[in-house]
Write an enzyme that holds these catalytic residues in place. Structure first.
Site: not given
Ligand code: THU
Length: 132
Positions: A48, A58, A60, A94
């Site tokens: 989000v 993230c 997670e 994460c």
């Molecule tokens: N992102 C995640 O949701 N989890 C991760 O472990 C790595 C990165 C997301 C954060 C951001 O919204 C997008 O990936 C690009 O970096």
């Protein structure tokens, strides 16, 4: 409580489904994660993002909230995928969050196969390192 062996295909499919619900207007990368809980529940999360980029969450992180909100427990297996179905590895922050909620034995889907957190975040700092 011990869960049945992880159904990795189901976990990966749920991760993709979660990713497709992401709010990712800035990076364009939809991220989804699915976790099997030790009582057999399945929890999911999606990223989000925020116009103040550093505030983005993230996938997670939102899964961690879902884990608690749906009854707690320990994560035993986790899969992370993009909305297009590509395998993604959890970022460093994460991995620490997953370690907190699943410990060293929690299994993670990686490009090298399914690995325990003890290999995904070796020698992790964790609750055992705190005094008391
Ligand atoms: N992102 C995640 O949701 N989890 C991760 O472990 C790595 C990165 C997301 C954060 C951001 O919204 C997008 O990936 C690009 O970096």
């Amino acid at each position: 409580m011990s869960a049945a062996a992880p159904d990795w295909q189901a976990l990966r499919q749920e991760a993709v489904r979660a990713a497709q619900l992401a709010y990712a207007p800035y990076s364009g990368l939809q991220v989804g994660v699915a976790g099997l809980v030790d009582d057999g529940r399945l929890v999911t999360g999606c990223n989000v993002e925020n116009a103040s980029y550093g505030l983005g969450l993230c996938a997670e992180c939102t899964m961690a909230g879902q884990l608690r909100l749906s009854g707690g427990g320990r994560l035993v297996a986790v899969a992370c995928r993009s909305g297009a179905g590509d395998l993604l590895m959890p970022c460093g922050r994460c991995r620490q969050i997953l370690f907190e909620l699943g410990g060293a034995s929690c299994l993670v889907d990686t490009p090298s196969g399914v690995l325990p957190m003890s290999q995904v975040l070796p020698d992790a700092f964790g609750p055992a390192d705190l005094p008391g």
